[in-house]
Design a protein around this motif. Structure first.
Motif, PDB file in Angstrom:
ATOM      1  N   UNK A 188      39.934  45.437  50.193  1.00  0.00           N
ATOM      2  CA  UNK A 188      40.026  44.486  49.078  1.00  0.00           C
ATOM      3  C   UNK A 188      40.217  43.070  49.600  1.00  0.00           C
ATOM      4  N   UNK A 189      41.028  42.931  50.624  1.00  0.00           N
ATOM      5  CA  UNK A 189      41.238  41.608  51.240  1.00  0.00           C
ATOM      6  C   UNK A 189      39.916  41.031  51.749  1.00  0.00           C
ATOM      7  N   UNK A 190      39.155  41.828  52.486  1.00  0.00           N
ATOM      8  CA  UNK A 190      37.884  41.360  53.046  1.00  0.00           C
ATOM      9  C   UNK A 190      36.880  40.995  51.950  1.00  0.00           C
ATOM     10  N   UNK A 191      36.755  41.859  50.956  1.00  0.00           N
ATOM     11  CA  UNK A 191      35.799  41.615  49.882  1.00  0.00           C
ATOM     12  C   UNK A 191      36.150  40.337  49.118  1.00  0.00           C
ATOM     13  N   UNK A 192      37.422  40.120  48.876  1.00  0.00           N
ATOM     14  CA  UNK A 192      37.854  38.939  48.125  1.00  0.00           C
ATOM     15  C   UNK A 192      37.579  37.658  48.900  1.00  0.00           C
ATOM     16  N   UNK A 193      37.883  37.658  50.187  1.00  0.00           N
ATOM     17  CA  UNK A 193      37.617  36.479  51.015  1.00  0.00           C
ATOM     18  C   UNK A 193      36.117  36.217  51.091  1.00  0.00           C
ATOM     19  N   UNK A 194      35.320  37.288  51.212  1.00  0.00           N
ATOM     20  CA  UNK A 194      33.864  37.127  51.266  1.00  0.00           C
ATOM     21  C   UNK A 194      33.328  36.521  49.973  1.00  0.00           C
ATOM     22  N   UNK A 205      34.670  42.164  39.675  1.00  0.00           N
ATOM     23  CA  UNK A 205      33.234  42.481  39.612  1.00  0.00           C
ATOM     24  C   UNK A 205      32.464  41.754  40.703  1.00  0.00           C
ATOM     25  N   UNK A 206      32.769  40.474  40.914  1.00  0.00           N
ATOM     26  CA  UNK A 206      32.066  39.700  41.946  1.00  0.00           C
ATOM     27  C   UNK A 206      32.470  40.148  43.341  1.00  0.00           C
ATOM     28  N   UNK A 207      33.762  40.390  43.563  1.00  0.00           N
ATOM     29  CA  UNK A 207      34.237  40.789  44.883  1.00  0.00           C
ATOM     30  C   UNK A 207      33.696  42.153  45.287  1.00  0.00           C
ATOM     31  N   UNK A 208      33.527  43.031  44.303  1.00  0.00           N
ATOM     32  CA  UNK A 208      33.059  44.382  44.578  1.00  0.00           C
ATOM     33  C   UNK A 208      31.701  44.399  45.275  1.00  0.00           C
ATOM     34  N   UNK A 209      30.877  43.369  45.058  1.00  0.00           N
ATOM     35  CA  UNK A 209      29.514  43.341  45.585  1.00  0.00           C
ATOM     36  C   UNK A 209      29.472  43.170  47.102  1.00  0.00           C
ATOM     37  N   UNK A 210      30.537  42.660  47.680  1.00  0.00           N
ATOM     38  CA  UNK A 210      30.500  42.297  49.091  1.00  0.00           C
ATOM     39  C   UNK A 210      30.978  43.416  50.005  1.00  0.00           C
ATOM     40  N   UNK A 211      30.615  43.272  51.284  1.00  0.00           N
ATOM     41  CA  UNK A 211      30.984  44.276  52.279  1.00  0.00           C
ATOM     42  C   UNK A 211      32.487  44.257  52.530  1.00  0.00           C
ATOM     43  N   UNK A 212      33.030  45.405  52.864  1.00  0.00           N
ATOM     44  CA  UNK A 212      34.445  45.483  53.216  1.00  0.00           C
ATOM     45  C   UNK A 212      34.667  45.130  54.693  1.00  0.00           C
ATOM     46  N   UNK A 213      33.592  44.793  55.400  1.00  0.00           N
ATOM     47  CA  UNK A 213      33.670  44.415  56.810  1.00  0.00           C
ATOM     48  C   UNK A 213      33.615  42.888  56.926  1.00  0.00           C
ATOM     49  N   UNK A 214      34.453  42.316  57.796  1.00  0.00           N
ATOM     50  CA  UNK A 214      34.497  40.862  57.928  1.00  0.00           C
ATOM     51  C   UNK A 214      34.674  40.481  59.397  1.00  0.00           C
ATOM     52  N   UNK A 215      33.933  39.460  59.877  1.00  0.00           N
ATOM     53  CA  UNK A 215      33.962  39.112  61.308  1.00  0.00           C
ATOM     54  C   UNK A 215      35.304  38.597  61.813  1.00  0.00           C
ATOM     55  N   UNK A 216      36.178  38.104  60.928  1.00  0.00           N
ATOM     56  CA  UNK A 216      37.460  37.550  61.389  1.00  0.00           C
ATOM     57  C   UNK A 216      38.612  38.544  61.244  1.00  0.00           C
TER      58      UNK A 216
END
Length: 317
Positions: A188-194, A205-216
Motif C-alpha cells: 500500500x505504501x508503494x502504490x500510494x507513493x507511485x 481507486x487510483x493507487x490500486x492501479x500502480x505496481x506494488x514494486x518501487x525502486x526506492x
C-alpha cells in the motif's frame, strides 16, 4: 493490471515504511504514522523530522550521509513500530499488568524507558543482521580457503552464500501470517507513493492501479548492499577468518554509504540501463510486499497526505 513505475514521474524524496496495521510516511519536513485501530478509526501521529543534518550541514557529504541516514531510519522505524503496536491494540489490553521487570524499568528510568527500549532494539537488530548476513557467510566460506586460493573467487562464494541466506530468511519470514499483513501495508505504501509521483488524485481507486514494486524500497537497498560488498571484499587479502571478519565490520559503513548513493541515484534516474540494473531489487520485493486492499490503501493515503506540504518543490531529490 498494475501500472509499472517506469513512466515519466515527479521525482520525490518521500519514502515510507509499513508498520503494524499502518504506514509511516517521511516527507521533507514531517513524519506521519497512520494506524487503523480495531474499531476502524485511523489514528495519525505527526512529528517534525529530527535529524543531525539540520544542525550539522557538513554531514551531508556523499557516503557519510548514507551511513547516518541508515541509523536514523532504523531509530525512526522502531519508534513508529512501537506507536503502531500501541494504537493497533496489539500490546496493552484492559487486563494487562506489567511484569516486575517492566515495573522496575519504569521506576528506575521513568519517561526515558521508551528511549532505552528503542535504542536497545536498534542495537539488537544490528547485531542480529551483522551476525546472520555478514559474519556467518564469512565463517562458512572460511572453510573453503584450504581449497580455493583466489580471494576474488572466495568473495564470490561468500557473496553467494550471503544472498542465499538472505533470500531464505525473507522467504521464511514472508510465510508468517502477521508479517504477511505488514507486507500488504508495504504494498500500500508503494502504490500510494507511485500514484502521487504520477500526479494522480490520492484515492484507493487510483493507487490500486500502480505496481506494488518501487525502486526506492529498502529491500532493494539491502540487495545492493550485498552486491557492493561482494565487489569491495573481493579486493581484500586475508590470512585468517578473524581477520576477514574484522575487515567486513570495518568496511560495512562504507558499503552502506555507497549503496545509499546508488539507490538515491537510481530513484532519480530515467535511464533504461539503471532500471535494468535495479530490476533484481524490484523482483525481490515480490517477497516483501503483498497486494493491499482498499482499507489499507486508505491508511497509506492518510499518512502521505499528512506529510505533503502542497509545494512539490519541497519533496524533490
Amino acid at each position: 493490471m498494475a501500472k509499472t513505475n517506469n513512466e515519466k514521474v515527479h521525482k520525490t524524496s518521500i519514502g515510507g515504511q509499513a508498520v503494524m496495521e499502518g504506514v509511516m510516511m517521511r516527507g521533507p519536513k514531517e513524519i506521519a504514522t497512520a494506524v487503523r485501530k480495531s474499531n476502524g478509526e485511523i489514528i495519525i501521529d505527526k512529528k517534525e523530522v529530527s535529524s543531525v543534518f539540520t544542525k550539522y550541514k557538513f554531514l551531508k557529504i556523499p557516503i557519510l550521509r548514507g551511513v547516518i541516514s541508515f541509523f536514523e531510519s532504523m531509530i525512526t522505524g522502531v519508534k513508529c513500530l512501537m506507536f503502531s503496536a500501541e494504537q493497533a491494540d496489539l500490546e496493552d489490553g484492559e487486563d494487562y499488568k506489567p511484569s516486575k521487570f517492566e515495573q522496575w524499568l519504569d521506576d528506575k528510568f521513568g519517561d526515558k524507558v521508551k528511549d532505552i527500549v528503542i535504542y536497545f532494539s536498534v542495537f539488537v537488530s544490528l547485531i542480529f543482521s551483522v551476525g546472520l548476513f555478514i559474519l556467518l557467510p564469512t565463517v562458512l566460506v572460511g572453510w573453503l580457503k584450504k581449497f580455493i586460493v583466489s580471494a576474488p573467487v572466495l568473495s564470490l562464494c561468500e557473496g553467494g552464500v550471503r544472498i542465499v541466506i538472505f533470500l531464505a530468511y525473507l522467504f521464511l519470514v514472508s510465510r508468517m501470517k502477521d508479517i504477511q499483513r505488514v507486507f500488504e501495508y508495504h504494498g500500500a505504501e508503494h502504490k500510494t507513493i507511485a500514484a502521487y509521483e504520477h500526479g494522480e488524485e490520492l484515492t484507493p481507486e487510483n493507487a490500486r492501479k500502480y505496481s506494488r514494486l518501487h525502486p526506492r524500497c529498502g529491500t532493494s537497498f539491502l540487495l545492493i548492499v550485498m552486491i557492493i560488498s561482494i565487489i569491495f571484499f573481493s579486493f581484500l587479502k586475508w590470512e585468517t577468518v578473524w581477520q576477514r571478519m574484522l575487515y567486513r565490520l570495518l568496511l560495512l559503513p562504507v558499503v552502506a554509504g555507497v549503496s545509499y548513493e546508488i539507490i538515491k541515484f537510481a530513484g532519480r534516474s530515467d535511464s533504461k540501463l539503471v532500471k535494468w540494473l535495479t530490476s533484481p531489487g524490484l523482483a525481490l520485493q515480490l517477497l516483501t510486499t503483498r497486494e493491499p486492499d482498499d482499507s489499507q490503501l486508505e491508511v497509506a493515503i492518510a499518512a502521505l497526505k499528512s506529510v505533503l506540504t502542497g509545494n512539490k518543490d519541497d519533496d524533490k531529490w
